[in-house]
Design a protein around this motif. Sequence first.
Motif, PDB file in Angstrom:
ATOM      1  N   TYR A  39      72.584 -40.139 108.230  1.00  0.00           N
ATOM      2  CA  TYR A  39      73.080 -39.543 109.466  1.00  0.00           C
ATOM      3  C   TYR A  39      74.390 -40.228 109.886  1.00  0.00           C
ATOM      4  N   PRO A  40      75.370 -39.458 110.400  1.00  0.00           N
ATOM      5  CA  PRO A  40      76.671 -40.041 110.760  1.00  0.00           C
ATOM      6  C   PRO A  40      76.635 -40.749 112.123  1.00  0.00           C
ATOM      7  N   TRP A  41      75.988 -41.893 112.176  1.00  0.00           N
ATOM      8  CA  TRP A  41      75.836 -42.595 113.446  1.00  0.00           C
ATOM      9  C   TRP A  41      77.161 -42.995 114.070  1.00  0.00           C
ATOM     10  N   HIS A  42      78.212 -43.064 113.254  1.00  0.00           N
ATOM     11  CA  HIS A  42      79.521 -43.457 113.792  1.00  0.00           C
ATOM     12  C   HIS A  42      80.019 -42.489 114.863  1.00  0.00           C
ATOM     13  N   ILE A  43      79.564 -41.234 114.828  1.00  0.00           N
ATOM     14  CA  ILE A  43      80.062 -40.272 115.822  1.00  0.00           C
ATOM     15  C   ILE A  43      79.533 -40.572 117.222  1.00  0.00           C
ATOM     16  N   TRP A  44      78.453 -41.349 117.309  1.00  0.00           N
ATOM     17  CA  TRP A  44      77.885 -41.735 118.602  1.00  0.00           C
ATOM     18  C   TRP A  44      78.370 -43.121 119.049  1.00  0.00           C
ATOM     19  N   MET A  45      79.053 -43.833 118.156  1.00  0.00           N
ATOM     20  CA  MET A  45      79.305 -45.259 118.391  1.00  0.00           C
ATOM     21  C   MET A  45      80.707 -45.580 118.902  1.00  0.00           C
ATOM     22  N   GLY A  46      81.663 -44.673 118.729  1.00  0.00           N
ATOM     23  CA  GLY A  46      83.021 -44.995 119.153  1.00  0.00           C
ATOM     24  C   GLY A  46      83.946 -43.801 119.091  1.00  0.00           C
ATOM     25  N   ALA A  47      85.178 -44.010 119.537  1.00  0.00           N
ATOM     26  CA  ALA A  47      86.175 -42.937 119.584  1.00  0.00           C
ATOM     27  C   ALA A  47      86.495 -42.426 118.180  1.00  0.00           C
ATOM     28  N   HIS A  48      86.991 -41.185 118.131  1.00  0.00           N
ATOM     29  CA  HIS A  48      87.320 -40.585 116.845  1.00  0.00           C
ATOM     30  C   HIS A  48      88.367 -41.413 116.105  1.00  0.00           C
ATOM     31  N   ALA A  49      89.352 -41.947 116.834  1.00  0.00           N
ATOM     32  CA  ALA A  49      90.381 -42.768 116.191  1.00  0.00           C
ATOM     33  C   ALA A  49      89.762 -43.988 115.518  1.00  0.00           C
ATOM     34  N   TRP A  50      88.763 -44.583 116.164  1.00  0.00           N
ATOM     35  CA  TRP A  50      88.049 -45.724 115.560  1.00  0.00           C
ATOM     36  C   TRP A  50      87.309 -45.278 114.297  1.00  0.00           C
ATOM     37  N   GLN A  51      86.659 -44.110 114.343  1.00  0.00           N
ATOM     38  CA  GLN A  51      85.938 -43.598 113.179  1.00  0.00           C
ATOM     39  C   GLN A  51      86.872 -43.396 111.989  1.00  0.00           C
TER      40      GLN A  51
END
Length: 339
Positions: A54-66
């Motif tokens: 699962y793409p947990w990064h989408i819940w963890m920070g801004a798109h630029a950070w991802q």
Amino acid sequence: MSLVHPKYKVAVVQAAPVWLDLDAGIDKTIELINEAADRGASLIAFPETWLPGYPWHIWMGAHAWQVSRGFVQRYFDNSLDYNSPEAARLSSAVRQAGITAVIGLSERSGGSLYMGQWIISAEGTTIAARRKLRPTHVERSTFGEGDGSDLAVHQVEGLGRIGALCCWEHLQPLSKYAMYAQNEEVHIAAWPSFSNYEPFAPALGWEVNNAASRIYAVEGSCFVLAPCAVVSEAMIDALCDTPDKHALNHVGGGHAVIYGPDGRALVPKLPEDSEGILYADIDLGVIVVAKNAADPAGHYSRPDVTRLLINKTSMRRVETLTIPMDNYGIDEKAEGQNK
């Protein structure tokens, strides 16, 4: 002459994905498939977006950070294309094991991703390749949508009528009713993990979402197999580069369950941070008793008061249009004579 109701063993996965590594994820998937087949299971169910996790990064920070951390590129590159050697390896492994598999995945199609559930027969053929009808909240920054054809139940020889939905599709009353109305007998409710935003977002927690799976079983008078992923220490290390991100997710979150048509839990749960496979022997004959009490799309419905309208047409984004030249008002013969 009496009806014959299938009886068989099912397997439900609770495990951590090999996050953002498709090849290693397929290796682990095949190991679990073989383990379940060796234990006599006829059907195995995997969590939502099990491949590549699962793409947990989408819940963890801004798109630029991802993007800067490489998550966006890596997630796309490690998603599964059905027309790929990796997909062929998976279907071949299912065929060799002789077990029907429902695998949650991020489907790569062209330049887009979709939240998919691939139902593969024991012969290694595709029964269905469905897409989540409407990705939830921030998931829409990563995934496209399915269509009405994805709300389908499939007759599988020896196993009965099989259907599948992802995560919060189980909070969509009309989508659920569309499945119930197709006389679903065994439902795969795929979940990612219940570790995110805990404890300050109860709607994302295990109690609410296990309850959603349980209510589905009772409403639909069907068996519900609810696989659930585990968030591993390696995933937390990759995702949490600041103290505030550690507050957003944690190791564990695995809450896989299996429910009967009366809402009964058929097996004990595993600890939330442990990996394993839940097994249950199911008898589709008990559905008769459950539906005798309440069949919401049958005798317990009131179509004169409320009815569901569903469009089952597959969505086609591109149509090829061929228009004869004379439709433009051009006489080709006359045009040639004027040259």
